[in-house]
Design a protein around this motif. Structure first.
Motif, short mmCIF file in Angstrom:
data_model
loop_
_atom_site.label_atom_id
_atom_site.label_comp_id
_atom_site.label_asym_id
_atom_site.label_seq_id
_atom_site.Cartn_x
_atom_site.Cartn_y
_atom_site.Cartn_z
N ASN A 218 0.84 -1.20 0.00
CA ASN A 218 0.00 0.00 0.00
C ASN A 218 0.87 1.25 0.00
O ASN A 218 0.41 2.33 0.35
CB ASN A 218 -0.96 0.01 1.19
CG ASN A 218 -0.28 -0.14 2.53
OD1 ASN A 218 0.09 -1.24 2.90
ND2 ASN A 218 -0.11 0.96 3.25
N GLU A 236 -5.66 10.52 -9.22
CA GLU A 236 -4.22 10.32 -9.40
C GLU A 236 -3.50 11.65 -9.61
O GLU A 236 -2.37 11.84 -9.13
CB GLU A 236 -3.97 9.39 -10.59
CG GLU A 236 -4.31 7.93 -10.31
CD GLU A 236 -4.13 7.04 -11.52
OE1 GLU A 236 -3.87 5.84 -11.35
OE2 GLU A 236 -4.26 7.55 -12.66
N TRP A 343 -4.28 1.67 -3.32
CA TRP A 343 -3.99 3.11 -3.41
C TRP A 343 -4.89 3.87 -2.45
O TRP A 343 -6.12 3.72 -2.48
CB TRP A 343 -4.23 3.56 -4.84
CG TRP A 343 -3.89 4.98 -5.18
CD1 TRP A 343 -2.73 5.44 -5.74
CD2 TRP A 343 -4.74 6.14 -5.05
NE1 TRP A 343 -2.79 6.80 -5.94
CE2 TRP A 343 -4.01 7.26 -5.53
CE3 TRP A 343 -6.04 6.35 -4.55
CZ2 TRP A 343 -4.54 8.55 -5.54
CZ3 TRP A 343 -6.56 7.63 -4.55
CH2 TRP A 343 -5.82 8.72 -5.05
N PRO A 350 1.04 9.27 -3.04
CA PRO A 350 0.15 8.37 -3.78
C PRO A 350 0.42 8.43 -5.29
O PRO A 350 0.00 9.36 -5.97
CB PRO A 350 -1.25 8.87 -3.43
CG PRO A 350 -1.08 10.27 -2.95
CD PRO A 350 0.36 10.48 -2.59
N ARG A 353 -1.45 4.32 -10.83
CA ARG A 353 -1.43 2.88 -11.11
C ARG A 353 -0.43 2.56 -12.21
O ARG A 353 0.31 1.57 -12.10
CB ARG A 353 -2.83 2.44 -11.55
CG ARG A 353 -2.93 0.99 -12.01
CD ARG A 353 -4.34 0.61 -12.39
NE ARG A 353 -4.45 -0.79 -12.76
CZ ARG A 353 -5.60 -1.43 -12.93
NH1 ARG A 353 -6.74 -0.77 -12.77
NH2 ARG A 353 -5.62 -2.71 -13.25
N TYR A 365 -5.32 -4.31 -8.28
CA TYR A 365 -5.24 -2.88 -7.97
C TYR A 365 -6.57 -2.43 -7.41
O TYR A 365 -7.63 -2.79 -7.91
CB TYR A 365 -4.92 -2.07 -9.23
CG TYR A 365 -4.92 -0.57 -9.00
CD1 TYR A 365 -3.82 0.05 -8.41
CD2 TYR A 365 -6.01 0.21 -9.35
CE1 TYR A 365 -3.80 1.42 -8.19
CE2 TYR A 365 -6.01 1.59 -9.14
CZ TYR A 365 -4.90 2.18 -8.56
OH TYR A 365 -4.90 3.54 -8.33
N GLN A 367 -8.34 1.25 -5.87
CA GLN A 367 -8.24 2.67 -5.53
C GLN A 367 -9.31 2.99 -4.51
O GLN A 367 -10.49 2.70 -4.71
CB GLN A 367 -8.41 3.53 -6.78
CG GLN A 367 -8.21 5.01 -6.52
CD GLN A 367 -8.36 5.83 -7.80
OE1 GLN A 367 -9.40 6.42 -8.07
NE2 GLN A 367 -7.30 5.85 -8.61
#
Length: 397
Positions: A218, A236, A343, A350, A353, A365, A367
């Protein structure tokens, strides 16, 4: 349910494995409180009065924390720790003998999956105890799908310190933890999950040790990779701004850890208030919401009573000293085994991806819309669900 119910290993117990119970001598606790009461707070300044905490913890926060720490009941934390099975294991390694502490939940299910959970700095094994609590409420020893091992990194909490006569690196920790899992009877395979420094150790375990069959992290701080493609999502993009801010204004502590750990050792062990300020700043700045003060005090007290702040700084010499190669840039640590990444938006860095995917075979993955650097503490049920889904996806495959 008795404590021993989650403490029966499936294999023959290795020599040097002993049950461990936390019991700090009362005089050491009394000395800590005495020093704390004698420690002076600085006069108020423009910087210490900033409610935004852009220059660090505020004087008002420290006044309140100091007062509550003076009446903090460490014995309640001991009782909480001791409500889980705890062990130490003597491990012979090329870097010298080590005694590794770990908490655990051991399953009686024949096909249970071994999973090792790795913390970082200024964290410790306490981060994962809320997740262990969820597991023991959800499962019995006969139905628990996992053998969960939560070690203290060498030099942290109740594990022995790194050697005095040589450098000690992430590769050493990875090798020791791989041997830990093998000695416990899990040499046929295990999965590893990590945050912060633990994510770096996890990568090396996957790259250099065949028994490690997959990695979930993480935390994935890294520079922008070359030739990465794809548009970034709005979260993101916001995350990269947070990463940029951290690198500019929040990472100076890491360079100090890397370049002047000796000096910091004296500064941060001179009185408990200094240690509280140094560690609390990170708990407050790296989380989505301020953690309960009691949670911060538990970790700071653990560092103080075990005298492990000086012995916990060694990873930074490797990871942050200018010119050293980190755990993402070195091609030999590219993850060729199943790789998962969770994430969290208020992680200190952060990254997207697509960036994480350049560091390994990213097959899982997730989020999330809340949570920060201490995900196991902040969102234990959320992170646990991700880990369980990752295990279900990759183990049988």
């Amino acid at each position: 349910m008795s404590l021993d119910a989650f403490a029966k290993f499936p294999a023959r117990l290795p020599k040097g494995l002993t049950f461990f119970k936390v019991a700090i001598p009362q005089n050491e606790i009394d000395d800590m409180i005495k020093l704390l009461k004698l420690s002076k707070l600085p006069p108020e300044t423009y910087e210490t009065s900033m409610e935004s905490r852009q220059y660090g913890v505020t004087r008002d926060w420290m006044i309140d924390a100091k007062k509550k720490w003076e009446s903090f009941d460490w014995r309640k934390t001991e009782d909480m720790i001791n409500s889980f099975p705890n062990f130490t294991l003597d491990i012979a390694d090329q870097s010298g003998p080590h005694q590794i502490h770990f908490a655990a939940l051991i399953s009686q299910k024949p096909d249970a999956v071994p999973v090792v959970l790795l913390h970082g700095w200024p964290g410790n094994f306490l981060e994962f105890l809320p997740m262990l609590n969820l597991l023991r409420k959800k499962y019995t020893p006969e139905t628990l799908p996992y053998h969960v091992i939560v070690p203290s990194l060498p030099g942290y909490a109740f594990s022995s310190p790194p050697p005095l006569d040589r450098d000690f690196r992430i590769e050493d920790v990875a090798r020791i933890f791989d041997k830990l899992m093998k000695d416990l009877g899990f040499g046929n395979g295990y999965l590893v999950q990590g945050g912060d420094v633990g994510s770096k150790v996890a990568r090396v375990m996957a790259a250099e040790h065949d028994s490690c069959k997959g990695v979930h992290v993480n935390f994935c701080i890294m520079p922008e990779p070359k030739d990465v493609s794809g548009e970034l999502t709005k979260p993101e993009q916001v995350g990269l701004k947070r990463t940029e801010e951290f690198m500019k204004l929040g990472s100076s502590y890491a360079l100090q850890h890397a370049t002047k750990p000796g000096t910091l050792s004296f500064v941060l062990t001179s009185n408990p208030l200094s240690l509280l300020a140094w560690i609390a700043e990170k708990f407050l700045a790296w989380t989505d919401e301020d953690p309960p003060l009691n949670t911060i005090l538990e970790s700071v007290t653990l560092y103080w009573l075990t005298e492990t702040l000086p012995t916990s700084l060694y990873p930074y010499r490797q990871l942050y000293t200018p010119g050293n190669v980190g755990a993402h840039e070195d091609p030999k640590w590219h993850i060729t085994k199943p790789f998962g990444f969770s994430w969290f938006p208020k992680e200190l860095a952060p990254i997207p991806r697509s960036w994480a995917a350049t560091t390994g075979d990213l097959v899982f993955y997730r989020q999330h819309d809340s949570g920060g650097h201490f995900a196991a503490l902040e969102r234990p049920s959320v992170l646990l669900q991700d880990i369980e889904e990752f295990v279900a996806q990759v183990w049988k495959a």
